[in-house]
Design a protein around this motif. Structure first.
Motif, PDB file in Angstrom:
ATOM      1  N   LYS A  41       0.839  -1.194   0.000  1.00  0.00           N
ATOM      2  CA  LYS A  41       0.000   0.000   0.000  1.00  0.00           C
ATOM      3  C   LYS A  41       0.879   1.252   0.000  1.00  0.00           C
ATOM      4  CE  LYS A  41      -3.746  -2.274   2.535  1.00  0.00           C
ATOM      5  NZ  LYS A  41      -4.576  -2.273   3.777  1.00  0.00           N
ATOM      6  N   GLY A  42       0.245   2.366  -0.267  1.00  0.00           N
ATOM      7  CA  GLY A  42       0.936   3.651  -0.124  1.00  0.00           C
ATOM      8  C   GLY A  42       1.657   4.141  -1.350  1.00  0.00           C
ATOM      9  N   ALA A  43       1.237   3.686  -2.539  1.00  0.00           N
ATOM     10  CA  ALA A  43       1.860   4.217  -3.762  1.00  0.00           C
ATOM     11  C   ALA A  43       1.499   5.690  -3.921  1.00  0.00           C
ATOM     12  CB  ALA A  43       1.391   3.416  -4.973  1.00  0.00           C
ATOM     13  N   TRP A  44       2.460   6.520  -4.245  1.00  0.00           N
ATOM     14  CA  TRP A  44       2.225   7.951  -4.429  1.00  0.00           C
ATOM     15  C   TRP A  44       1.961   8.247  -5.903  1.00  0.00           C
ATOM     16  CZ3 TRP A  44       6.524  10.911  -1.212  1.00  0.00           C
ATOM     17  CH2 TRP A  44       6.362  10.586   0.139  1.00  0.00           C
ATOM     18  N   PRO A  45       1.292   9.336  -6.176  1.00  0.00           N
ATOM     19  CA  PRO A  45       1.112   9.741  -7.573  1.00  0.00           C
ATOM     20  C   PRO A  45       2.474   9.967  -8.234  1.00  0.00           C
ATOM     21  CG  PRO A  45      -0.363  10.974  -6.144  1.00  0.00           C
ATOM     22  CD  PRO A  45       0.579  10.237  -5.234  1.00  0.00           C
ATOM     23  N   VAL A  46       2.560   9.659  -9.488  1.00  0.00           N
ATOM     24  CA  VAL A  46       3.744   9.854 -10.342  1.00  0.00           C
ATOM     25  C   VAL A  46       4.894   8.913  -9.966  1.00  0.00           C
ATOM     26  CG1 VAL A  46       5.459  11.464 -11.245  1.00  0.00           C
ATOM     27  CG2 VAL A  46       3.150  12.263 -10.716  1.00  0.00           C
ATOM     28  N   ILE A  47       5.342   8.909  -8.702  1.00  0.00           N
ATOM     29  CA  ILE A  47       6.538   8.128  -8.351  1.00  0.00           C
ATOM     30  C   ILE A  47       6.213   6.715  -7.879  1.00  0.00           C
ATOM     31  CG2 ILE A  47       7.779  10.231  -7.736  1.00  0.00           C
ATOM     32  CD1 ILE A  47       7.541   9.371  -4.800  1.00  0.00           C
ATOM     33  N   GLY A  48       4.941   6.408  -7.602  1.00  0.00           N
ATOM     34  CA  GLY A  48       4.577   5.069  -7.171  1.00  0.00           C
ATOM     35  C   GLY A  48       5.174   4.708  -5.828  1.00  0.00           C
ATOM     36  N   LEU A  52       9.635   4.414  -1.044  1.00  0.00           N
ATOM     37  CA  LEU A  52      10.063   3.397  -0.082  1.00  0.00           C
ATOM     38  C   LEU A  52      11.585   3.233  -0.085  1.00  0.00           C
ATOM     39  CD1 LEU A  52       7.399   0.591  -0.724  1.00  0.00           C
ATOM     40  CD2 LEU A  52       7.416   2.318   1.087  1.00  0.00           C
ATOM     41  N   LEU A  53      12.221   3.607  -1.193  1.00  0.00           N
ATOM     42  CA  LEU A  53      13.672   3.472  -1.314  1.00  0.00           C
ATOM     43  C   LEU A  53      14.422   4.717  -0.876  1.00  0.00           C
ATOM     44  CD1 LEU A  53      13.798   1.812  -4.859  1.00  0.00           C
ATOM     45  CD2 LEU A  53      13.770   0.662  -2.641  1.00  0.00           C
ATOM     46  N   ILE A  63      15.273  -3.764   1.405  1.00  0.00           N
ATOM     47  CA  ILE A  63      13.930  -3.182   1.555  1.00  0.00           C
ATOM     48  C   ILE A  63      12.895  -4.090   0.904  1.00  0.00           C
ATOM     49  CG2 ILE A  63      12.457  -1.234   0.899  1.00  0.00           C
ATOM     50  CD1 ILE A  63      15.024   0.514   1.101  1.00  0.00           C
ATOM     51  N   TRP A  64      13.179  -4.551  -0.322  1.00  0.00           N
ATOM     52  CA  TRP A  64      12.233  -5.463  -0.978  1.00  0.00           C
ATOM     53  C   TRP A  64      12.168  -6.801  -0.244  1.00  0.00           C
ATOM     54  CZ3 TRP A  64       9.786  -1.929  -2.798  1.00  0.00           C
ATOM     55  CH2 TRP A  64      10.190  -1.032  -3.793  1.00  0.00           C
ATOM     56  N   GLY A  65      13.247  -7.169   0.432  1.00  0.00           N
ATOM     57  CA  GLY A  65      13.218  -8.378   1.253  1.00  0.00           C
ATOM     58  C   GLY A  65      12.251  -8.250   2.412  1.00  0.00           C
ATOM     59  N   GLU A  66      12.209  -7.070   3.017  1.00  0.00           N
ATOM     60  CA  GLU A  66      11.265  -6.833   4.114  1.00  0.00           C
ATOM     61  C   GLU A  66       9.824  -6.816   3.606  1.00  0.00           C
ATOM     62  OE1 GLU A  66      12.546  -3.235   5.955  1.00  0.00           O
ATOM     63  OE2 GLU A  66      14.249  -4.177   6.989  1.00  0.00           O
ATOM     64  N   VAL A  67       9.613  -6.266   2.421  1.00  0.00           N
ATOM     65  CA  VAL A  67       8.271  -6.290   1.819  1.00  0.00           C
ATOM     66  C   VAL A  67       7.852  -7.738   1.560  1.00  0.00           C
ATOM     67  CG1 VAL A  67       6.875  -5.608  -0.169  1.00  0.00           C
ATOM     68  CG2 VAL A  67       8.521  -3.996   0.801  1.00  0.00           C
ATOM     69  N   ALA A  68       8.793  -8.560   1.118  1.00  0.00           N
ATOM     70  CA  ALA A  68       8.501  -9.980   0.879  1.00  0.00           C
ATOM     71  C   ALA A  68       8.104 -10.689   2.168  1.00  0.00           C
ATOM     72  CB  ALA A  68       9.711 -10.670   0.247  1.00  0.00           C
ATOM     73  N   ASP A  69       8.707 -10.298   3.283  1.00  0.00           N
ATOM     74  CA  ASP A  69       8.327 -10.888   4.575  1.00  0.00           C
ATOM     75  C   ASP A  69       6.862 -10.594   4.906  1.00  0.00           C
ATOM     76  OD1 ASP A  69      10.849 -11.943   4.975  1.00  0.00           O
ATOM     77  OD2 ASP A  69      11.573 -10.192   6.098  1.00  0.00           O
ATOM     78  N   GLN A  70       6.368  -9.461   4.424  1.00  0.00           N
ATOM     79  CA  GLN A  70       4.990  -9.059   4.707  1.00  0.00           C
ATOM     80  C   GLN A  70       4.003  -9.611   3.673  1.00  0.00           C
ATOM     81  OE1 GLN A  70       5.121  -4.771   4.766  1.00  0.00           O
ATOM     82  NE2 GLN A  70       6.750  -4.706   6.293  1.00  0.00           N
ATOM     83  N   VAL A  77       5.441  -3.757  -7.559  1.00  0.00           N
ATOM     84  CA  VAL A  77       5.539  -2.387  -7.059  1.00  0.00           C
ATOM     85  C   VAL A  77       5.476  -1.455  -8.259  1.00  0.00           C
ATOM     86  CG1 VAL A  77       6.803  -2.829  -4.924  1.00  0.00           C
ATOM     87  CG2 VAL A  77       8.063  -2.583  -7.060  1.00  0.00           C
ATOM     88  N   LYS A  78       4.984  -0.257  -8.021  1.00  0.00           N
ATOM     89  CA  LYS A  78       4.953   0.763  -9.063  1.00  0.00           C
ATOM     90  C   LYS A  78       6.205   1.624  -8.914  1.00  0.00           C
ATOM     91  CE  LYS A  78      -0.100   0.998  -9.383  1.00  0.00           C
ATOM     92  NZ  LYS A  78      -1.312   1.831  -9.173  1.00  0.00           N
ATOM     93  N   LEU A  79       7.054   1.559  -9.910  1.00  0.00           N
ATOM     94  CA  LEU A  79       8.269   2.368  -9.919  1.00  0.00           C
ATOM     95  C   LEU A  79       8.095   3.449 -10.972  1.00  0.00           C
ATOM     96  CD1 LEU A  79      10.967  -0.464  -9.657  1.00  0.00           C
ATOM     97  CD2 LEU A  79       9.884   0.836  -7.806  1.00  0.00           C
ATOM     98  N   GLY A  80       7.581   4.580 -10.555  1.00  0.00           N
ATOM     99  CA  GLY A  80       7.247   5.634 -11.495  1.00  0.00           C
ATOM    100  C   GLY A  80       6.165   5.153 -12.441  1.00  0.00           C
ATOM    101  N   VAL A  81       6.440   5.199 -13.742  1.00  0.00           N
ATOM    102  CA  VAL A  81       5.443   4.768 -14.729  1.00  0.00           C
ATOM    103  C   VAL A  81       5.543   3.275 -15.017  1.00  0.00           C
ATOM    104  CG1 VAL A  81       5.405   7.028 -15.832  1.00  0.00           C
ATOM    105  CG2 VAL A  81       7.004   5.282 -16.666  1.00  0.00           C
TER     106      VAL A  81
END
Length: 530
Positions: A41-48, A52-53, A63-70, A77-81
């Motif tokens: 959750k928590g994607a921002w407009p434009v930057i997605g 988080l990084l 960081i992505w390892g911690e997301v995988a734990d959840q 993930v949305k990385l910009g566009v």
């Protein structure tokens, strides 16, 4: 009559069952197509999810390892566009790189590849297609083939021995001046960097090694390569948020153009030198360098056959790929390996005892000895498990819709395999954060790093696997074996060696590696073959 009726009944039931199976299969396919992987959750407009990084001391793979734990081992993930699929599980990585290997065989387009990689002439960044297939075939079958790697073994041996003699000379000079200590402090990160650069330049172009502290040679090239990697990583924002390209924040575009020019000048000079020397040499297959192989193979190719590139551009870009990819990754792995050994003196002692048993102290270790150095090979595997050359795989991009682990993955999705997370999976590795080479002699003795075992894929796997794996393993093993055989090595501090990683295209150590060392063999064993 009864037999005929029975046949009709059986045929009817078979038809009904086939129809039901078709419906079930269609429903599953439909469900799979509509089912999306979880997403934080928590994607921002434009930057997605790029925020988080930002502002974190932890690196992206952590960081992505911690997301995988959840969320589990597969998520987007949305990385910009761009939409990115992050995979942190060996079995799912295997599905991506085997079942869907062709789908994920391309690379995403990038400003850096346009400006610093001869507009995608580098085969490592080239999109999947005829040109990439052609260059991959040349590299695999001609340039980095097993026979070619073996032919150039004498270069690895001579460069390693010459570089070790540099250390010995430094120790000798220091020892003659100061009788207080028998050991001298050496910064090994730079030494590894110079050594691997010398090996790579020699096997690619045939140029002689750079002298010690040659500011106009080795250090200059290393500086340009480091700038190249920094710009490649830093320019990602232009690819993920195209609106920033107009702004040219930080002057990145001009810096990339300048760096590309510096690299091109280096390779253009080497290519010109090599073409001139070839006229005066009697070339046999055994004394061909990588650049010679490329010149010979491409001499009859037209620009149409090379995707519009001229032959010199293809040669320069391929040499650039080999040098930049082979230098930083190999020297970083050696730095991590020695850091781990200095922090684990017992493992260092075992490795040196193995060398004494298998090789002895009356001759120097050779490449033919490497197959017998089981513990040393285990050290290298364990090093690449804990500190793979990249925490995340180089990005792949899907060229069509596909299904991964039951989820629908749309065309144009970036695939990031979290190697760091897979290599530390508690379901596969006991005490995953501990340095234990013994695991590769017991529970994981049959696991290799050549892309066949997805729990350990530091070089990747599938079509886009690093083609230099054999060459890298030879250089890694012989360098480490030679260093351990010939020197006593100790930590100069009472504190453990700092193992902090730094962000970049290559998973590098944040701080230099200083060690105390002294000769381990008799003085007559140095200067051999230098």
């Amino acid at each position: 009559m009864e037999f005929y009726i029975s046949i009709q009944i059986i045929a009817f039931f078979i038809t009904v069952v086939a129809f039901l199976l078709h419906l079930i299969s269609k429903q599953r396919a439909t469900r799979g197509k509509g089912r999306k992987p979880p997403q934080p959750k928590g994607a921002w407009p434009v930057i997605g999810h790029l925020h988080l990084l930002a502002g974190e001391s932890k690196l992206p793979h952590m960081i992505w390892g911690e997301v995988a734990d959840q969320l589990g081992p597969i998520f987007t993930v949305k990385l910009g566009v761009k939409l990115a699929l992050v995979v942190s599980n060996a079995e799912i990585a295997k599905e991506c790189l085997t079942t869907n290997d062709k789908v994920f065989a391309s690379r995403p387009k990038s400003v850096a590849s346009e400006l610093m990689a001869y507009n995608y002439a580098l085969f490592g960044s080239a999109p999947f297609g005829d040109y990439w297939r052609k260059m991959r075939k040349i590299i695999m079958l001609e340039v980095l083939s097993q026979s070619r790697v073996e032919m150039l073994g004498h270069i690895r041996v001579s460069e390693i021995r010459a570089s070790i003699n540099d250390i010995y000379e430094g120790w000798l000079n220091n020892h003659q001046k100061s009788k207080v200590s028998n050991m001298v402090k050496v910064e090994m990160s730079q030494w590894f960097g110079n050594l691997i650069l010398n090996i790579m330049v020699m096997v690619i172009t045939g140029r002689s090694r750079f002298s010690v502290n040659d500011e106009q040679g080795a250090q200059l090239i290393q500086m340009v390569i480091r700038k190249y990697f920094d710009l490649y990583g830093g320019s990602v924002v232009f690819d993920l948020i195209p609106y920033f390209r107009i702004l040219n924040i930080g002057g990145y575009k001009q810096s990339m153009k300048d760096t590309a020019k510096e690299l091109d000048n280096i390779f253009a000079k080497w290519l010109k030198e090599r073409k001139f020397k070839r006229k005066c040499e009697n070339q046999s297959e055994g004394n061909k360098f990588f650049i010679d192989v490329l010149i010979d193979i491409l001499q009859g190719e037209s620009e149409d056959e090379l995707n519009g590139f001229d032959r010199d551009t293809v040669i320069k870009s391929t040499c650039q790929q080999l040098l930049t990819a082979g230098t930083d990754t190999t020297s970083s792995t050696l730095t991590w390996a020695l850091s781990l050994l200095v922090n684990n003196p017992k493992a260092l002692e075992i490795a040196q005892c193995e060398l004494d048993e298998q090789v002895g102290r009356k001759r120097l270790v050779e490449e033919s000895d490497l197959k017998n150095l089981v513990y040393l090979n285990a050290i290298i595997k364990e090093t690449m498990r804990l500190y793979p050359p990249g925490g995340l795989s180089l990005p792949h991009e899907s060229t069509e819709d596909c299904i991964v682990n039951g989820y629908h993955i749309p065309k144009g999705t970036i695939l990031l395999v979290n190697l760091w997370k897979i290599h530390r999976d508690r379901n596969i590795w006991s005490d995953p954060n501990e340095f234990r080479p013994e695991r590769f002699m017991k529970s994981h003795k049959d696991v290799d790093v050549k892309g066949n075992h997805f729990e350990l894929i530091p070089f990747g796997s599938g079509r886009r696997m690093c083609p230099g794996v054999l060459f890298a393993l030879k250089a890694l093993s012989l360098t480490l074996a030679s260093l351990l055989q010939q020197f006593v090595l100790k930590n100069p501090s009472q504190e453990p060696v700092d193992m902090t990683e730094i962000f970049g295209m290559t998973n590098s150590k944040a701080t230099p590696l200083e060690v105390l060392l002294a000769p381990r063999l008799s003085s007559d064993m140095y200067h051999i073959g230098s």
